[in-house]
Design an enzyme around this catalytic site. Structure first.
Site, PDB file in Angstrom:
ATOM      1  N   HIS A   1      -1.629   6.171 -56.761  1.00 54.18           N
ATOM      2  CA  HIS A   1      -0.480   6.909 -57.160  1.00 54.18           C
ATOM      3  C   HIS A   1      -0.075   6.729 -58.446  1.00 54.18           C
ATOM      4  O   HIS A   1       0.036   5.612 -58.963  1.00 54.18           O
ATOM      5  CB  HIS A   1       0.479   6.979 -56.045  1.00 54.18           C
ATOM      6  CG  HIS A   1       1.160   5.877 -55.846  1.00 54.18           C
ATOM      7  ND1 HIS A   1       2.275   5.628 -56.718  1.00 54.18           N
ATOM      8  CD2 HIS A   1       1.197   4.956 -55.046  1.00 54.18           C
ATOM      9  CE1 HIS A   1       2.731   4.237 -56.419  1.00 54.18           C
ATOM     10  NE2 HIS A   1       2.103   3.991 -55.159  1.00 54.18           N
TER      11      HIS A   1
ATOM     12  N   GLU B   1       0.919   2.221 -47.640  1.00 51.60           N
ATOM     13  CA  GLU B   1       0.885   0.846 -47.975  1.00 51.60           C
ATOM     14  C   GLU B   1       1.391   0.088 -47.140  1.00 51.60           C
ATOM     15  O   GLU B   1       1.842   0.346 -46.040  1.00 51.60           O
ATOM     16  CB  GLU B   1       1.801   0.929 -49.256  1.00 51.60           C
ATOM     17  CG  GLU B   1       2.302  -0.383 -50.036  1.00 51.60           C
ATOM     18  CD  GLU B   1       1.019  -1.009 -50.707  1.00 51.60           C
ATOM     19  OE1 GLU B   1       0.085  -1.498 -50.064  1.00 51.60           O
ATOM     20  OE2 GLU B   1       0.912  -1.103 -51.813  1.00 51.60           O
TER      21      GLU B   1
END
Length: 195
Positions: free
Chosen positions: A9, A79
């Site tokens: 990202h 994550e």
């Protein structure tokens, strides 16, 4: 056989300052949005058979700005849950735990929102992702939009290595691409940290 494209990202305030952003949904900065948009021309010519993303806003927004369509949120691409280290920098953690290394020492439990996760748990999630993706690669390329530490674990598991080997890969910069492929049945990294 297609390639697995691993997209980190775009930049957030926390990635810029080195803070551990596991499950905290930190938005992209203006620079992070620009970097995500810059991925679009690189991805436009690649026919993708599937696109998966962490469900966190920073990953989903990166996918959107990069022009990816048909994106399926996958909670296994979240994550690492940093537990009690959520929001802290490595330097802050080492101030109370000298010599701390994420890959060797892991994290401590946090509150209900961030209970923490150990490396083997992150690896089990990436293994599940790879089990779902490998059959799709027979039909072409697949993209995943994820996070820095998760991308490193996913990559070493692609290579068939122990999760602790993740420390050997450079941290993917925000808004970069990695390409995982096979040759003669053997997995390899064809590119890493491509802007």
């Amino acid at each position: 056989m297609g390639e697995l494209m691993v997209i980190r990202h775009g930049q957030t305030e926390w990635s810029l300052s080195g803070r551990h952003a596991g499950r905290t949904d930190v938005p992209l900065t203006d620079a992070g949005e620009a970097t995500a948009r810059a991925l679009a021309p690189k991805l436009a010519g690649r026919p993708l058979v599937a696109v998966f993303s962490s469900p966190l806003g920073r990953a989903m927004r990166t996918a959107e700005l990069a022009g990816l369509t048909g994106v399926e949120p996958d909670p296994d691409l979240l994550e690492w849950d940093y537990g009690g280290y959520e929001g802290l920098t490595a330097e802050q953690i080492r101030a109370s735990r000298p010599g701390w290394d994420l890959w060797r020492d892991g994290v401590v439990r946090g509150g209900a929102d961030h209970p923490g996760e150990q490396l083997r748990q992150v690896a089990a999630r990436t293994d599940a992702v790879l089990d779902r993706i490998r059959p799709l690669l027979d039909d072409g390329d697949v993209a995943v939009v994820a996070h820095g530490h998760l991308a490193r674990v996913l990559t070493v598991r692609w290579l068939g290595l122990d999760p602790s080997a993740s420390r050997l890969l450079g941290h993917p910069h925000p808004g970069t691409l990695g390409f995982l492929a096979t040759e003669d049945g053997q997995p390899f990294i064809s590119a890493w940290n491509v802007p």
